[in-house]
Design an enzyme around this catalytic site. Structure first.
Site, PDB file in Angstrom:
ATOM      1  N   GLY A  70      11.653  -0.870  -6.463  1.00  0.00           N
ATOM      2  CA  GLY A  70      11.563   0.387  -5.727  1.00  0.00           C
ATOM      3  C   GLY A  70      12.838   0.617  -4.944  1.00  0.00           C
TER       4      GLY A  70
ATOM      5  CB  ALA B 249      15.928   6.541   2.957  1.00  0.00           C
TER       6      ALA B 249
ATOM      7  CB  VAL C 192      12.210  -3.586  -3.298  1.00  0.00           C
ATOM      8  CG1 VAL C 192      11.429  -4.886  -3.282  1.00  0.00           C
ATOM      9  CG2 VAL C 192      12.120  -2.902  -1.961  1.00  0.00           C
TER      10      VAL C 192
ATOM     11  CG  ASP D  87       8.368   5.098   6.631  1.00  0.00           C
ATOM     12  OD1 ASP D  87       7.701   6.159   6.481  1.00  0.00           O
ATOM     13  OD2 ASP D  87       9.236   4.736   5.820  1.00  0.00           O
TER      14      ASP D  87
END
Ligand SMILES: *[C@@H]1O[C@H](CO)[C@@H](O)[C@H](O)[C@H]1NC(C)=O
Ligand SMILES: *[C@@H]1O[C@H](CO)[C@@H](O)[C@H](O)[C@H]1NC(C)=O
Ligand SMILES: *[C@@H]1O[C@H](CO)[C@@H](O)[C@H](O)[C@H]1NC(C)=O
Ligand SMILES: *[C@@H]1O[C@H](CO)[C@@H](O)[C@H](O)[C@H]1NC(C)=O
Ligand SMILES: *[C@@H]1O[C@H](CO)[C@@H](O)[C@H](O)[C@H]1NC(C)=O
Ligand SMILES: *[C@@H]1O[C@H](CO)[C@@H](O)[C@H](O)[C@H]1NC(C)=O
Ligand SMILES: *[C@@H]1O[C@H](CO)[C@@H](O)[C@H](O)[C@H]1NC(C)=O
Ligand SMILES: *[C@@H]1O[C@H](CO)[C@@H](O)[C@H](O)[C@H]1NC(C)=O
Ligand SMILES: *[C@@H]1O[C@H](CO)[C@@H](O)[C@H](O)[C@H]1NC(C)=O
Ligand SMILES: *[C@@H]1O[C@H](CO)[C@@H](O)[C@H](O)[C@H]1NC(C)=O
Length: 800
Positions: free
Chosen positions: A517, A520, A524, A634
Site C-alpha cells: 500500500g 501520502a 508499505v 487518521d
C-alpha cells in the site's frame, strides 16, 4: 495395538490345522423360497462351506435384521444388512417370489425392502462362500449382489467402485446409519466424512487420500486393501500387509466410532483368542488417530460435545471432563453434559468462589473460541475465565495465548503432541445455588476491582453472547488456530523493539518489491524475516524529510513500541539509517477493514459488531491506557487491519506525531482523510483525543451499514452522506431503510439502533459533547445506557 502381524501369524500358525479348501460351488436357492423371522428358529441360508449365512438376526428384544454374517464363529458378526434403519418384528418374511422378486415384508405383508436393481429374469439366489449373496438368471449371470450394496463392511474379493459409500452404524449394537461415511467419490478421491446425523449427507472430511484418479477399492485374495487406479495399479495402500484368507476370516469395517479397521480372526476354532483383533497396529486404523483428525466447525468432534477423545490401543476412547457426565452411557459418542449448576450471569459480579478449574495437560478443543488474548499470563487467563459467566473452558499455551470457549465445546482431544493447558470450569458445590432464575442467588463479595479489570482488559463477554455463532469466522479460526497453537507468538513486554539495518530490510522485502500500500507519507512493503522463521512482516518506509533530529525519531518509535494491545498492530522494530526511516510491523493476513466491510460478501452482523468493539478498545487503549496518550488523527477503514482471526487491529497509530502532523494544521488535508476528519481541524479549536472519537463515529456508521461514508451514486441526494442520512433515518425511526439485504441486522434492530445512536454521539460537531472512547466502549458492551443523541450539527447552528 500390541499385535504385530508376524506375532499374530506365528501364534496362530501353530494352532491352525490345515483347513479344507473352500468349496466354491453355490447351493441354489430356488424361486418360491422364503425365511421367516422367529426367535425360536434360527433357520438361514448358509454358503456351501458354511462360513457365511443369510437370514434374520435378532437385535434387541423384538427387532430382526435381515443380514449376512460369519456363520462359523460364535459372534456371528454381521457384514451386511438390508434394514438397519428399520428393524422388522417377528413373523416378517424374506422371500424369493416365483416371479423372481426378492423382498422383505413385515408381518402384516408390508414391503420393507427389496433388491431393487435386480430387474427381471432372476432364476435363483445363492449365498456364496465369499460372503456375497447373489441373484442370478438362468445362465448364471449375476443380476444383483450384496457386494454392490455394501453397508459398513467390505470382505476379501470385494471391490468398491466410484460412488460407493460405507456408512458406519450408529452404535456397536444399533445398525441404523450413524455418524460417519466412507466414500469413493466420482472425482477419484477416497474420503471419510462426518455426516449431518440424523441425515446421511456428508458434513466435513476428516481423512482423504487426496487422489483424483482413484477408481476402485480392492480387497484382494492376499488380504491387502488398496485404492487402485483405472489400470489396477496401487494408488494408495489402505491395509498393505498380506494376511492369508485361508487361515483368517477378514473384514474391513467402518466402525461406529468413525475408524475404518481391518480385522482378522483365526479360522481355527480351537484358538482361545477367538475374537476380532485388529489386523495390526496403526496401519489399519484409518485415520490413524481420529481424535486429532476431526476438527469441525459444525458438530462436536470425534466424541461429541463437551467430551475428550484419546486414542487407545483399539481406537478412540471418549471421556467426560470433571463436572460433566455422559449423556448416554450406551453411546459414548453422544457427548457429555454439565452436572453442575452453571455460573449465573444475572449478577453484577459473578460468583467466582463456587467454581474452579480442572487442569488438563496435552488437551485442546480447537475451534469455537469466542475470545483470544495474546501475551497474557496463565493467572490472568484463569481469572478472566472465572469472572466470565460464559467461559466454560480456557486454553492457555506457554506462548501466552488465552482462548476462551463457551458451551458446548467441541473437538476435544488429548494427545501427547498437544502442548498447552486446558482449564475446564466446574462447579464446586450444587446445593447453595438455585437453578435458572432463582431469586435467592447469593450476593458475592465486592469484586469491583475484578469487574473493572475485566472491562478494561476487554474480556467482558457482555456483547458477545447473543448469537450462537457458527460462522465463517469460527470455521476459519478452527483451521488457522490449529496451525497457530504450535507456533510461538513473540510476547512484546515493554520495549522489545528490534533494530534493523537497511540492508536487512532490503533483503527481507526482496529490494522493496511487493508493495502492499501507499499513503501520502509512507509506502508499505511485504517482507519475510528469514532470521525469524520466515515470519511475514509489513515494512513501512516513511517519506519523511525530518532527518536532523534522530533522537526525536527514536523517542517516538519507542513510544509506539511500548504499546501492546490486542487491537493494535504491533510494531516489531525499526530502521533509522541515513535518510531511511522505516518501521517494521506484524503482517496482517486479512487485509484492511475497507476491503472487508465494503467487499462482497458482506461480513455478518456479529463480525461487524466484534470489529467495531475491537477498534473502540484499541482507541481506548491509545487514549487512556498506554503510557503517554496517543492521538491517532487518521482513523479510517484503510488503517484498520484484520489479523488471522479477523480481529480488528489499528495501524499507523503514533505516526501523527512522528510525522509532525499535529503541529501544522495545513497538512491535515493530506493527513486526515475527508469525511473522517473532525471539524475542529478546520476551526481554531484544540486538537484532542476527541478527533479520533469523531472519526470512529463515521467509521462505526460505515461498519453498521457496510456502506462508504460518501457515495456519489446514491439514488437520492439525501443519501449521499451516510452520517446525514443515518441521522435523518434515526430521527424518523426508519433505520431499516439503510439496510440492503441484511436480515440479520434488521432482526437485531434494537441493538443496531443503539449502535447508530452511539455513532451519532461520536460525530457531534461539539467535541465536548462527544463521549470518550471509554464511554463508547462501555456503551457498545451494554454496560452503560445510550441516551438519545442530539442533532450532530446543532453546535454549528448555535455558533453561526
Ligand atoms: C438361535 O441362535 C442363538 C444365538 O446363536 C441361540 O442362542 C439360540 O439358542 C438359537 N435358537 C435356536 C432355536 O436354535
Ligand atoms: C443353480 O441354478 C442354475 C440355473 O438353473 C444352474 O445352472 C446351476 O447348475 C445351479 N447350481 C447348483 C449348484 O445347483
Ligand atoms: C442373463 O443375463 C445376462 C446379462 O444380463 C444376459 O446376457 C443373458 O442373456 C441372460 N440370460 C438369460 C437366460 O436370460
Ligand atoms: C438406533 O438408533 C437410532 C438413532 O438414535 C434410533 O432411532 C433407533 O431407535 C435405534 N434402534 C434401536 C434398535 O435401538
Ligand atoms: C493383492 O494386491 C497386492 C498389491 O497390489 C499384490 O502384491 C498381490 O499380489 C495381490 N494379491 C492377489 C492374490 O492378487
Ligand atoms: C497406471 O496409472 C497410474 C496413474 O493413474 C500411472 O501412474 C501408472 O504408471 C499406470 N501403470 C501402468 C502399468 O500403466
Ligand atoms: C451436582 O448435582 C448433580 C445432579 O443433581 C450430580 O450428578 C453431581 O454429581 C453434583 N455435582 C457435585 C459437584 O456435587
Ligand atoms: C462490600 O461493600 C459493602 C458496602 O459497599 C460493605 O458493607 C461490605 O462490607 C463489603 N463486603 C466485603 C466482603 O468487602
Ligand atoms: C511445532 O511443530 C513442529 C513440526 O510439527 C515441531 O518440530 C516442533 O517441535 C513443534 N513446536 C512446539 C513448541 O510444539
Ligand atoms: C484470513 O487469514 C487466514 C489466515 O492467514 C487465511 O487462511 C484466510 O484465507 C484469510 N481470509 C481472507 C478473507 O483473506
Amino acid at each position: 495395538m500390541v499385535f504385530s502381524v508376524l506375532d499374530l501369524l506365528c501364534f496362530f500358525l501353530f494352532m491352525i490345522l490345515p483347513y479344507s479348501t473352500i468349496a466354491q460351488t453355490s447351493r441354489n436357492i430356488s424361486l418360491g423360497s422364503s425365511l421367516t423371522a422367529r426367535n425360536d428358529d434360527n433357520s438361514s441360508w448358509a454358503s456351501p462351506s458354511g462360513e457365511f449365512a443369510f437370514g434374520f438376526q435378532q437385535i434387541g428384544k423384538d427387532g430382526f435384521l435381515l443380514a449376512i454374517w460369519f456363520n462359523k464363529i460364535t459372534e456371528r458378526t454381521i457384514v451386511w444388512s438390508a434394514n438397519g434403519n428399520n428393524l422388522v418384528p417377528q413373523g416378517s418374511q424374506v422371500e424369493l417370489t416365483s416371479d423372481g422378486q426378492f423382498m422383505l415384508n413385515d408381518a402384516t405383508g408390508k414391503r420393507i425392502w427389496y433388491a431393487e436393481s435386480a430387474g427381471t429374469g432372476v432364476a435363483y439366489a445363492a449365498m456364496l462362500d465369499t460372503g456375497n449373496f447373489v441373484l442370478a438368471n438362468q445362465s448364471s449371470s449375476t443380476l444383483w449382489q450384496s457386494f454392490d450394496q455394501p453397508t459398513d463392511t467390505i470382505l476379501p474379493t470385494q471391490t468398491l467402485n466410484q460412488n460407493s459409500n460405507l456408512y458406519a452404524r450408529y452404535t456397536a449394537t444399533n445398525y441404523s446409519r450413524g455418524r460417519f461415511l466412507f466414500a469413493l467419490q466420482s472425482d477419484g478421491n477416497l474420503v471419510l466424512y462426518t455426516t449431518n446425523f440424523p441425515q446421511d449427507s456428508a458434513n466435513s472430511a476428516y481423512w482423504s487420500t487426496k487422489t483424483d484418479t482413484g477408481f476402485q477399492i480392492i480387497f484382494n485374495q492376499s488380504g491387502i486393501i488398496y485404492l487402485a487406479s483405472r489400470n489396477g495399479s496401487v494408488l494408495n495402500p489402505i491395509s498393505p500387509n498380506a494376511v492369508s484368507i485361508q487361515d483368517f476370516y477378514q473384514r474391513a469395517t467402518l466402525e461406529y466410532d468413525g475408524v475404518l479397521r481391518h480385522y482378522v480372526y483365526p479360522k481355527s476354532t480351537s484358538s482361545s483368542a477367538g475374537r476380532w483383533p485388529v489386523a495390526w497396529s496403526t496401519s489399519t486404523f484409518v485415520p490413524p488417530n481420529i481424535c486429532l483428525s476431526i476438527v469441525e466447525g459444525v458438530g462436536g468432534g470425534a466424541c461429541g460435545f463437551n467430551s475428550l477423545c484419546r486414542l487407545g490401543d483399539e481406537g478412540p476412547i471418549c471421556q467426560c471432563p470433571n463436572g460433566y457426565n455422559s449423556i448416554d452411557p450406551n453411546d459414548a459418542l453422544r457427548g457429555c453434559k454439565q452436572n453442575f449448576v452453571p455460573q449465573s450471569c444475572d449478577q453484577a459480579s459473578p460468583e467466582t468462589d463456587l467454581f474452579d478449574f480442572q487442569e488438563m495437560q496435552n488437551t485442546n478443543f480447537p475451534g469455537g473460541d469466542y475470545e483470544h488474548f495474546r501475551g497474557v499470563t496463565e493467572d490472568w487467563c484463569r481469572q478472566n475465565c472465572l469472572n466470565d459467566c460464559f467461559c466454560a473452558v480456557a486454553i492457555f499455551n506457554p506462548a501466552g495465548d488465552c482462548f476462551k470457549k463457551r458451551l458446548p465445546f467441541s473437538n476435544g482431544m488429548i494427545d501427547s503432541s498437544i502442548s498447552g493447558k486446558t482449564l475446564i470450569k466446574f462447579g464446586k458445590v450444587n446445593s447453595t445455588l438455585k437453578s435458572a432464575g432463582g431469586a435467592n442467588t447469593k450476593k458475592k463479595d465486592n469484586s469491583t476491582l475484578i469487574l473493572v479489570g475485566s472491562v478494561l482488559l476487554s474480556s467482558s463477554g457482555v456483547l458477545n453472547f447473543l448469537l450462537p455463532v457458527i460462522t465463517y469466522l469460527v470455521v476459519s479460526r478452527v483451521y488457522s488456530r490449529n496451525a497457530k497453537v504450535n507456533q510461538s507468538h513473540p510476547v512484546m513486554s515493554g520495549m522489545n523493539l528490534k533494530y534493523f539495518t537497511y540492508e536487512e530490510l532490503k533483503k527481507a522485502t526482496n529490494e522493496f518489491k511487493e508493495e502492499l500500500g501507499r499513503g501520502a507519507s509512507a509506502t508499505v512493503f511485504k517482507g519475510v524475516l528469514v532470521s525469524d522463521n520466515g515470519k511475514c512482516v509489513a515494512v513501512k518506509s516513511l517519506d519523511t524529510k525530518v532527518r536532523e533530529n534522530d533522537l526525536e525519531f527514536r523517542a517516538e518509535v519507542s513510544a509506539i513500541g511500548r504499546t501492546n494491545h490486542r487491537n493494535l498492530v504491533q510494531l516489531l522494530g525499526f530502521c533509522n539509517e541515513g535518510q531511511h526511516r522505516i518501521l517494521v510491523y506484524e503482517f496482517m493476513s486479512n487485509g484492511s477493514l475497507a476491503s472487508f466491510v465494503f467487499g462482497d460478501p458482506m461480513p455478518n452482523w456479529y463480525q461487524r459488531r466484534q470489529i467495531a468493539l475491537g477498534i473502540a478498545r484499541g482507541l481506548l487503549y491509545l487514549h487512556e491506557e498506554c503510557s503517554g496518550q496517543i492521538v491517532h488523527c487518521d482513523i479510517k477503514p484503510q488503517n484498520i487491519l484484520l489479523d488471522d482471526y479477523f480481529t480488528a487491529r489499528i495501524s499507523d497509530f503514533g505516526l501523527a506525531k512522528l510525522l509532525r502532523m499535529d503541529q501544522t494544521r495545513t497538512m491535515t488535508a493530506i493527513r486526515g482523510t475527508k469525511g473522517y476528519v473532525a471539524p475542529e481541524w478546520f476551526r481554531s479549536l484544540p486538537i484532542t483525543v476527541k478527533v479520533d472519537v469523531y472519526s470512529y463515529g463515521i467509521l462505526l456508521l460505515e461498519i453498521i451499514f457496510c456502506r462508504k461514508h460518501f457515495e456519489a451514486v446514491a439514488e437520492d441526494e439525501d443519501q449521499m452522506i451516510l452520517a446525514d442520512w443515518a441521522y435523518d433515518c434515526y430521527k424518523q425511526k426508519k433505520l431499516h431503510r439503510l439496510f440492503k439485504n441484511d436480515d440479520e441486522a434488521i432482526n437485531d434492530i434494537n441493538k443496531m439502533e443503539k449502535y447508530v445512536m452511539i455513532a451519532i454521539w461520536c460525530i457531534q460537531e461539539d467535541p465536548s459533547l462527544r463521549p470518550t472512547m471509554k464511554k463508547v466502549t462501555l456503551m457498545l458492551e451494554g454496560t452503560v445506557e445510550v441516551s438519545a443523541p442530539p442533532d450532530p450539527s446543532s453546535f454549528i447552528s448555535s455558533i453561526l
